[in-house]
Design an enzyme around this catalytic site. Sequence first.
Site, PDB file in Angstrom:
ATOM      1  N   CYS A 103      -2.761  39.274 -81.980  1.00 29.39           N
ATOM      2  CA  CYS A 103      -2.271  37.945 -82.374  1.00 29.39           C
ATOM      3  C   CYS A 103      -0.758  37.832 -82.371  1.00 29.39           C
ATOM      4  O   CYS A 103      -0.213  36.794 -82.706  1.00 29.39           O
ATOM      5  CB  CYS A 103      -2.836  37.537 -83.723  1.00 29.39           C
ATOM      6  SG  CYS A 103      -2.894  38.862 -84.876  1.00 29.39           S
ATOM      7  N   LYS A 145       6.002  33.012 -79.370  1.00 30.83           N
ATOM      8  CA  LYS A 145       4.899  32.057 -79.199  1.00 30.83           C
ATOM      9  C   LYS A 145       5.289  30.945 -78.229  1.00 30.83           C
ATOM     10  O   LYS A 145       4.432  30.298 -77.640  1.00 30.83           O
ATOM     11  CB  LYS A 145       4.485  31.483 -80.559  1.00 30.83           C
ATOM     12  CG  LYS A 145       3.834  32.558 -81.440  1.00 30.83           C
ATOM     13  CD  LYS A 145       2.506  32.101 -82.018  1.00 30.83           C
ATOM     14  CE  LYS A 145       1.642  33.267 -82.490  1.00 30.83           C
ATOM     15  NZ  LYS A 145       2.173  33.983 -83.648  1.00 30.83           N
ATOM     16  N   GLU A 190       4.355  32.523 -75.089  1.00 27.19           N
ATOM     17  CA  GLU A 190       2.892  32.630 -75.030  1.00 27.19           C
ATOM     18  C   GLU A 190       2.271  31.300 -74.605  1.00 27.19           C
ATOM     19  O   GLU A 190       1.381  31.253 -73.747  1.00 27.19           O
ATOM     20  CB  GLU A 190       2.345  33.048 -76.399  1.00 27.19           C
ATOM     21  CG  GLU A 190       0.832  33.260 -76.397  1.00 27.19           C
ATOM     22  CD  GLU A 190       0.267  33.456 -77.793  1.00 27.19           C
ATOM     23  OE1 GLU A 190       0.782  32.841 -78.747  1.00 27.19           O
ATOM     24  OE2 GLU A 190      -0.704  34.219 -77.925  1.00 27.19           O
ATOM     25  N   SER A 201      -7.724  43.806 -78.384  1.00 28.18           N
ATOM     26  CA  SER A 201      -8.767  42.806 -78.591  1.00 28.18           C
ATOM     27  C   SER A 201      -8.536  41.695 -77.569  1.00 28.18           C
ATOM     28  O   SER A 201      -7.395  41.375 -77.240  1.00 28.18           O
ATOM     29  CB  SER A 201      -8.652  42.243 -80.000  1.00 28.18           C
ATOM     30  OG  SER A 201      -9.283  40.984 -80.061  1.00 28.18           O
ATOM     31  N   CYS A 229       4.817  38.335 -89.323  1.00 26.75           N
ATOM     32  CA  CYS A 229       5.333  37.008 -88.945  1.00 26.75           C
ATOM     33  C   CYS A 229       6.338  36.468 -89.949  1.00 26.75           C
ATOM     34  O   CYS A 229       7.232  35.712 -89.585  1.00 26.75           O
ATOM     35  CB  CYS A 229       4.188  36.016 -88.833  1.00 26.75           C
ATOM     36  SG  CYS A 229       2.899  36.580 -87.741  1.00 26.75           S
ATOM     37  N   GLU A 270     -15.973  41.514 -82.474  1.00 32.13           N
ATOM     38  CA  GLU A 270     -15.610  42.356 -81.335  1.00 32.13           C
ATOM     39  C   GLU A 270     -15.464  43.827 -81.764  1.00 32.13           C
ATOM     40  O   GLU A 270     -15.931  44.741 -81.074  1.00 32.13           O
ATOM     41  CB  GLU A 270     -14.290  41.852 -80.723  1.00 32.13           C
ATOM     42  CG  GLU A 270     -13.899  42.583 -79.441  1.00 32.13           C
ATOM     43  CD  GLU A 270     -12.522  42.150 -78.909  1.00 32.13           C
ATOM     44  OE1 GLU A 270     -11.899  41.243 -79.486  1.00 32.13           O
ATOM     45  OE2 GLU A 270     -12.094  42.743 -77.897  1.00 32.13           O
ATOM     46  N   GLU A 305     -12.716  38.508 -83.811  1.00 32.71           N
ATOM     47  CA  GLU A 305     -12.169  39.853 -83.663  1.00 32.71           C
ATOM     48  C   GLU A 305     -13.012  40.866 -84.439  1.00 32.71           C
ATOM     49  O   GLU A 305     -13.234  41.990 -83.982  1.00 32.71           O
ATOM     50  CB  GLU A 305     -10.715  39.864 -84.168  1.00 32.71           C
ATOM     51  CG  GLU A 305      -9.922  41.060 -83.697  1.00 32.71           C
ATOM     52  CD  GLU A 305      -8.417  40.826 -83.867  1.00 32.71           C
ATOM     53  OE1 GLU A 305      -7.839  40.083 -83.051  1.00 32.71           O
ATOM     54  OE2 GLU A 305      -7.833  41.353 -84.824  1.00 32.71           O
ATOM     55  N   GLU A 323      -2.374  31.743 -68.460  1.00 32.49           N
ATOM     56  CA  GLU A 323      -3.734  31.907 -68.995  1.00 32.49           C
ATOM     57  C   GLU A 323      -4.080  30.844 -70.025  1.00 32.49           C
ATOM     58  O   GLU A 323      -5.255  30.651 -70.344  1.00 32.49           O
ATOM     59  CB  GLU A 323      -3.879  33.277 -69.695  1.00 32.49           C
ATOM     60  CG  GLU A 323      -3.698  34.501 -68.817  1.00 32.49           C
ATOM     61  CD  GLU A 323      -2.246  34.948 -68.751  1.00 32.49           C
ATOM     62  OE1 GLU A 323      -1.378  34.262 -69.330  1.00 32.49           O
ATOM     63  OE2 GLU A 323      -1.967  35.970 -68.089  1.00 32.49           O
TER      64      GLU A 323
END
Lengths: 596, 395
Positions: free
Chosen positions: A310, A369, A372, A330, A526, A286, A283, A377
């Site tokens: 994230c 999550k 996710e 990102s 988190c 990036e 990241e 993907e």
Amino acid sequence: MSTKINININGIALEVDQGKTILEAADQAGIIIPTLCYHKDLCIAGNCRVCVVELIGQKRLSAACATPCEEGMEIRTNSLHVRNSRKHIIELLLSEHRAECTSCYKNGNCELQKLASDYKIVTQDFIPLAQQKKYTIDQFSPSILKDDSKCIRCQRCVRTCAGLQGVNALSVAHKGDRMKITTFFEKAITEVVCTNCGQCINHCPTGALVERNYIEEVWDAISDPELHVVVQTAPAVRVGLGEEMGFPPGERVTGRMVEALKRLGFNSVLDTDFTADLTIIEEGTELLERLKKTLKEKDPSVKLPMATSCSPGWIKYIEHLYSDCLEHLSTCKSPQQMFGALVKTYYAESRSLKPEKIVSVSIMPCTAKKFEAARPEMHASGYTDVDYVLTTRELAIMIKQAGIDFAKLPESSFDRLMGQSSGAGVIFGATGGVMEAALRTVYELVTGREVPFEKLNITPVRGSEGIREACIKIENPQEGWEFLDGVELRCAVAHGLVHAKQLMDQIKAGTSPYHFIEIMACPGGCLGGGGQPIPTNPEIRAKRTEAIYAEDEEMPLRKSHENPEVLLLYKNFLGHPLGKKSHHLLHTSYIERNRY
Amino acid sequence: MAFDTYLLKRADFIFKDEEDWKNILTRTLKLPPNAIINELMSSELKGRGGAGFPTGLKWKLTAEAPGNEKYIICNADEGEPGTFKDREILTLVPHKVLTAMAVCAHVIGAQQGYIYLRGEYKYLVEQLNQAIDEFHTICQSLGCQFTIRIFLGSGAYICGEETALFESMEGKRGEPRNKPPYPTQVGYKNCPTVINNVETLAHAFTIFKYGAKKFYDLGVQYSRGSKLFSVSGDTPKPGIYELELGMSLEDFVNEFGDGDTKAVQVGGASGFLVPRKKFKATAIGYKGKLSGISLPTGGSMMLFNSSRSMYNVLDNYLEFFREESCGQCTPCRVGCQQLYQGIKAVKRGEKPAGYLDKLLKLTETMKLTAKCGLGQSVANSFSSIVENFREEMIY
Ligand SMILES: Cc1cc2nc3c(=O)[nH]c(=O)nc-3n(C[C@H](O)[C@H](O)[C@H](O)COP(=O)(O)O)c2cc1C
Ligand code: SF4
Ligand code: SF4
Ligand code: SF4
Ligand code: SF4
Ligand code: FES
């Protein structure tokens, strides 16, 4: 400049700040008043009425949570009227509730159950109403189960989703006996704008909203000798799990947690912090790439600010509500998914394992999550990258089921190969942590010097305000980064999606002054995630935060780019950051979702 | 109980056509706010929409409340079954209500007023808007910038409760708020707000025109002036009547009964049922010296003759409350369901007669702990019916 007023509770004279509620004043006097709809994180509703108290001279009782103290007020919290009424109210709630505690996921950590126990509601004369109603159970989501037969209509979830998250997925429908908590047009949660953040679960007093659990699936995998079961643990779990195991909030239980996971039978106990460090490398690179394209090459197609990616709750939020801003994200996957993609490739290769025989489990402070991991993907390895996601709470259940006396456990270390991490990876669990970790690395890559903060602690991005800003001036950069000389890198951090909205509205309006923003869906980041131990409140989250920063300071390595295992990974497998392999395994794309 | 009986006396103020309202408006707007407040206070006018709060005091508190933005709202939600007196006022003499609203705005410092009109009265909007347009023109000619808009309600009974009404106007779900703070401090859009019933405002007009004394001279101590009553049920002459407050129920029944009146429900579903043996001892007015019969929303008077089953009457009320409770607070939402099902269970013999006592205690809790007037007042009809007609509940 708070004015003091004098009140009297149960005969105790008390001086309190003007504007304090009776509930707060009682707390100050060490008097407990039961509550259900009240929650420190939320606005006052005053609807459950279990907190009623008697005010001398008034005919009716008052809700302690909603009534401000007044000069000379005489309050009784345990009078005959109060006791009778309170008991009636609890009985009424139970009569409308499918109180089958022994088969309820919330058994043992339920506020309604606790009240029923404290007030010894042993007879139930009222007519059982729950049995007559047609209740819906929504179990389509990979993250959330909603069982209306356990709902006491306190609206904590509604206020959470609106007040903390600004999502409004849940609302009140109908009136009278048909009143209930539901979604837009009473659709399934999977069909409406919901981020799966799980904050509604964390704030629900009963078993009406719980996580979809995968405990049995994981036990099955562990029990299968053919399978190699790998587990990764997110940074926030080690500062929350202790609460489930009887420790006070803020206890760091990293070593015990690792030992417990080994005893549960996982073949390899690894650390999501490892891929948190990896995320920083990808990241950070990036970000520098985007800065270069914008500032040096003047490429207008590159979007700034770049936003962190994230937090899967945040990802789903932006996909629903700001889908024209997806290019600001990102492309990095979350550490969990980077980990998953590497487990069935890099890890499998290095350990000579067949990827189809690997089951990859993650322990997360998060319910989003779970969703996710189920995204289409997330099959970069050719397999499901992460097979099962368990919350901190589910791990606690497994530890208890296995008969492990957690307090007596010795401390143990993570297994190697994807088990090593830096302090930068650890602070991913706190709001501002990703930003801090990224700045430690980016600044040093560009200037060759450490970030100019004492002990590397970038304090401006720490804290609990909804939005925080930092500005770091880059001077005397190394060769290749001259275009950044004198540039003030402007950053912002937001947690809780109501605050994300403010940053996104700026971006939409074209007025965002930032280069880089970090967004975490949950309050506190988190460590306040939807999968963390219940209860949650600002004080508990503050304790967990302290613990996470303490863990960071004690780490021998503080910077992601110094993690030897990460360097090895690039050397032996990935090549270089943003390289072809990275692109395939560690980066992802986003989709536009329905706005309603 | 020994007390004076007052004779039933008709009055005729509300519907009297007052052609000179423009003069009254001009005259009153020239008075200083304090003078108007004093006039209202000395008239002892109390709210005709619910709690019977002194109107002058309400205006005074709102006038004194800090804030630049204030509102006057006319509550025309009229949701109590069987009442339609506010509709009549708005149809026949809307300018009285509009005048009183403008005077209130002058007193409290409001620029904007609203009429919260019951959804079912949508058909009134056009003619009401005509009256408002005409009124605006007059106001402007007097240099008064005050404007009035109609807000159409959504049809829920609870939206007549003042704070639920604000929520509904703010585009939210109609759920009552916690009190305090009261609307005089924190009302519509969190600004100090006067909310008055249609009839209250019409009486205010009477006071502006004839002076406080004329109003005060009607009625009895603590219950001054006249009031509209919606008379229905077993009566040869149902309709709307303006009567002086303070009459005894016996007098009322003599006038309106069919000769076989067994009981009268005073104040609609949220009011009390008075059995024949208590007619003489019951006076109609606000609490105070009278025997405690208050006049909740509407001033509805429903007469029942001996052919009526009090069980059915109660069953109807409870069904109404069970459905019209906003559902947010436990004692009301679940309490209403328990009462509704409870009397059925007793009737069917599934619960013993003694269960009625448990339910009576429950209504006591509802009265003590419910968040708003709806849940608090379910006890009124329940206990007065169950206590006076217990046998009818069981057999
Ligand atoms: C459930 C409920 C319904 C009500 N409905 C009405 C109504 O339809 N019209 C009305 O004027 N007041 C109604 N009220 C009373 C209002 O809350 C408020 O007290 C009244 O509008 C104040 O005006 P007043 O002081 O002029 O009476 C209701 C109260 C409750 C608790
Ligand atoms: S929600 Fe609580 S009270 Fe209800 S069944 Fe579950 S544990 Fe029992
Ligand atoms: S998971 Fe989050 S977004 Fe979804 S309903 Fe719950 S609080 Fe709202
Ligand atoms: S789902 Fe939970 S938080 Fe929401 S209203 Fe029901 S009990 Fe309260
Ligand atoms: S008393 Fe009834 S109507 Fe009033 S707030 Fe409570 S549930 Fe709603
Ligand atoms: S805790 Fe006060 S009313 Fe629910």
